[in-house]
Structure formats: C-alpha cells, structure tokens
Design an enzyme around this catalytic site. Structure first.
Site: not given
Ligand SMILES: [Zn+2]
Length: 495
Positions: A93, A128, A196, A279, A281, A284
């Site tokens: 960015d 921008d 934005a 969850c 994962c 978890c």
C-alpha cells in the site's frame, strides 16, 4: 483482455481465477486473502502465514517502511521478501490510508511507486484519495480527479514487471464509482481495488458495500481482477465474492485479537465472554476459552493465538467459498451467512437487486438448486427462466398446473408449474434449474415469482388461451397473474 488474470469457474458474479504475479514468479489462486503484515509488528511470522495458513500473497505498507528510519535501509538493502521472510507475492500500500486518516502525507505517487519498485514489491499502489462514505458530491468528484491524476502518474512510472493497482473511488455515489471503474479499466494498470470501504465495513453497512462493488464492476472490464480493499471478516467473504470480488486483505485478524475479539463466520465474539469454542482449529482444539484467557506468556500468548484462530477461520471460509463456486452453490452459502446477521441479509437482498447482472456470468447448469429461504426466489436462475419463457413455443390452448396432468382434457398441452420458476413444458423437468429441491410448504415469495413466470409467458403469447391450476397460492401471488389467465385453486377442486 488482461492476460495476467484468467478466470476458471463462475458462480453468480463470483469466480475462481489465477492471477499471475510476474515479479514474484508465482500465480495466485483467487479468491485470495492477503493477510496485512505490519512491518513493525509481525503478529504472525510471514513464513508461517504461507506454511500453516496457505497464504499465497500478503500486503504490507510501503509508506510505513519508508517513514520508519529503523527499518527503511534494511528493507532497501535486503529487499521486501527477505526482510519479511516470505517468497509468495507481496502487495504494498502507498500511504493513501494515512492520507485519509491524517489529511496529509509527504510523498507523491511518482516517489512512492519508485520506492515500492526499489524494495521489491510485486504489486504497487499509487497515492489515490480514499473518499469516505456520505460526503457531498462536489468533494467526491474533486477527489476523484486527484485519484485519476495519481493513476496517470502511476502509468507513466517505470515499473518493470511490477503490477500496479488502479484504485476505484467515488464514495457512496454509484454513478461516480461506475465512471471511476471505467476510467481505471482504460488505463494499462493491472489490479482494481474498490477503495475506502473500511468505514462501511466497520459499521456493517453491507448493502452499501455491495452497491459500491456492483457499481465499480459495471465500469470495469468483466475480466479485471477486483480487490475489496480492507475487507477480511470471514462473515462477509461469501457475499463479497458473489458480488464479484477476487482479492481481500485482512488486518482484522490481528486488530481484533488485540481487543480480545474472536471471529466466526456469523460475527465477532469476545473471548472474555466465551465458555466454549465453536471451532476446531489447532488453537481452539488445544485450549478452552478460559485456558486461552489465562496464558501467562510461557505457554503461549493470548493475543497471538487469538490472531491465529482468526486467520484459521478466515482461510477456512475462503476454501469453503471456493468449493461452493466449484459446485455452483455459492448463493446458498451467502444465504446461510445472511442468517447470521441482519446486516448481511441487507447485503444479500441488495446483491439480488442486481440478479440481471449476476445472471450474465451464472453458469447455465450446476448442482441442484436448493430453495432455502424466500431470497432464493430472486436468484438469477429464476430470472433466466422467466426470460426463457418468453421465447418458448406455445400452443393455442394451454393448461399450466401444479398437480399432475388431468387424464381427460381438451387442452393442446399441459405444462408443469413449479414455484419459484413458474410454468415449463414437462420435457424440461430434468434440466437445471427446474430440478430444484423446493420445500413441500412453499412460501408466498416463491408463489409470487411463479406468478411472474406465468405473466411473462402470457405477455409473450397474447393469442394463447391459458388456464392456471395453483395449489392455494397466497392472494398477492394470484393477483400477480394477468387477468386474462383463468385460475383455479386446486385445493378447492380437491385435486
Ligand atoms: Zn479456532
């Protein structure tokens, strides 16, 4: 034609694609999630983002690198990939976000593009102007002109193999977004972020997010890769992909973890208030919420592990979205997600306002259509069937019925009627989408859509005498049938 982006599969306006990133020497499968990496604070090591989470691309901020003395020279010397320890594709960015936050930055597009090239960025961004939502039109137009100049400066810059973003701005004015999309598409720049969006995303204004994306897409080439800048909450990925976005970036995983927030596909929870993890994962599976809260630093760090869960759940949802595109049930997944939060339901309803646009890229045939909510009645397949009805050959006297064909009749033909599609010749019964699985207890929205199908057929064939046998349709569905069509309530006839 943009030869660095190839679309492989479509569902609604969603697609699976391949983005070639020549400077990194890699091809990234889209939809892709780019974890946001703060060059000063590596919450999760970029090497692990690739190896454990499957990130093929990440995004970091060249403006922060440029303005931080401690790291600038090191990044210039080692290059961004070695500095971060990541050999996938890296997008950078430009400081536009800082410009939006603080009103002023000390760098031009020409300077920051050159800096991005020197540090080894694979996809660079010009400066921008991210015009926030709800500003007056005059400001949105003025800032759009500045963004257009930034794109022109980026086009003029020496970029070599580096791809360059062409952000599409325009605040909450759909016509400005569309015009900005058309302008960006006409440049020779490569990737198209819809910019934005953060203020809208943070306040769950998903209907307006969808409007902005669809407006930008109307201006952009159909094969342009589109990035929804600042979007990375797992709850809205399916919706945003179905609207036509290909790239996402998540700062949410780390920012939310800092505040003790736990992401799920239906919203955000507070670790402090959780008793169970929904969850499985690695984080978890290895901890209860109480254990995760009470880590003392020796056995792990609460914020770090929470960020890892947030990434796992986000990448898992992204894989689910891709599988849904492949099977053709992306809109069913969006429908499921829309039940998690009313703002998501607004997003889905807004997306379906554009069913005619979605229809253009929606495949003609896929796995069975499931009717799962009254939003299903507005899917592009229903619209397509109604359009097709006006082109079918019909006889002089036609019976349309929800029940079986009567054994004795003097009609020239008997067609089936199936909500939400409406009428069709029996020979089409086994073709998509008429093979749809529809609940026995059909709702009013499906009946109204079926009535609109009857109207479409009647309008296209003013000479044909049409009778409709319906199964106790709600009054507003019966009212939607043209007056010249004779209707019979099968329930009253005892059939
Ligand atoms: Zn988890």
């Amino acid at each position: 034609m943009r030869d660095h982006f190839e679309i492989r599969d479509h569902d609604a306006a969603g697609r699976i694609g391949r983005l070639e990133v020549p400077r990194a020497g890699v091809t990234v499968e889209t939809p892709a999630l780019l974890p946001v990496v703060n060059p000063n604070v590596l919450t999760v090591e970029p090497r692990r983002l690739a190896e454990e989470f499957g990130a093929e691309m990440l995004i970091t901020n060249s403006y922060i690198i440029r303005s931080t003395d401690r790291i600038r020279d090191r990044v210039l010397e080692e290059g961004l990939h070695d500095f971060l320890g990541f050999d996938g594709a890296i997008m950078t960015d430009s400081g536009s976000f800082q410009l939006a936050e603080y009103g002023d930055i000390d760098v031009t597009t020409e300077e920051i593009i050159e800096f991005q090239r020197r540090i080894g960025s694979d996809v660079a961004t010009p400066v921008d102007v991210p015009t926030p939502p709800d500003v007056d039109r005059e400001r949105a137009e003025r800032e759009l002109e500045t963004t257009k100049r930034a794109l022109a400066d980026a086009e003029a810059a020496e970029t070599g193999e580096m791809l360059v973003n062409a952000p599409v701005q325009g605040s909450t004015f759909p016509d400005l977004r569309e015009g900005a999309g058309r302008h960006a598409s006409a440049t020779d720049l490569d990737v198209f972020p819809v910019g934005a969006m953060v203020p809208l995303l943070n306040s769950y204004r998903y209907a307006e997010v969808v409007e902005a994306v669809r407006a930008a897409k109307r201006g952009l080439d159909p094969d342009a890769p589109v990035h929804l800048f600042g979007a990375g909450h797992p709850m809205m990925l399916a919706l945003a992909v179905a609207a036509g976005c290909d790239l996402f970036d998540s700062a949410a995983y780390a920012l939310m973890a800092r505040d003790g927030r736990y992401l799920t596909v239906s919203g955000t929870e507070h670790l402090e208030e959780m008793e169970y993890f929904p969850c499985s994962c690695p984080v978890c599976a290895a901890h209860t919420p109480a254990e995760l809260r009470e880590l003392d630093g020796n056995d792990g760090d609460t914020e770090q592990l929470l960020a890892e869960h947030n990434l796992h759940v986000t990448f898992e949802e992204l894989r689910r979205v891709k599988a849904a595109i492949r099977s053709g049930n992306l809109l069913q997944l969006v429908d499921r997600r829309a039940r998690g939060h009313p703002a998501m339901l607004d997003g889905l309803r807004t997306l379906l306002d554009h069913a005619d646009e979605l229809e253009r890229t929606d495949p003609a045939s896929k796995d069975a259509f499931f009717y799962t909510s009254h939003e299903s009645a507005r899917r592009p397949e229903v619209r397509r069937h109604h359009d097709r009805l006006s082109r079918l050959a019909v006889p002089d006297r036609l019976l349309l019925t929800e029940s079986d064909a009567p054994s004795n009749h003097d009609y020239d033909a008997v067609w089936r009627v199936k909500p939400p599609f409406g009428p069709f010749p029996r020979a089409l019964s086994e073709t998509y989408p008429l093979t749809a699985e529809v609940p026995e207890r059909v709702d009013g929205a499906a009946q109204v859509a079926a009535a609109e199908g009857v109207a479409s057929l009647a309008d296209a064939n003013p000479e044909t005498e049409i009778t409709l046998g319906h199964d106790d349709w709600v009054p507003r569905a019966v009212d939607a049938v043209p007056e010249r069509v004779e209707t019979e309530n099968l329930r009253h006839l005892g059939r």
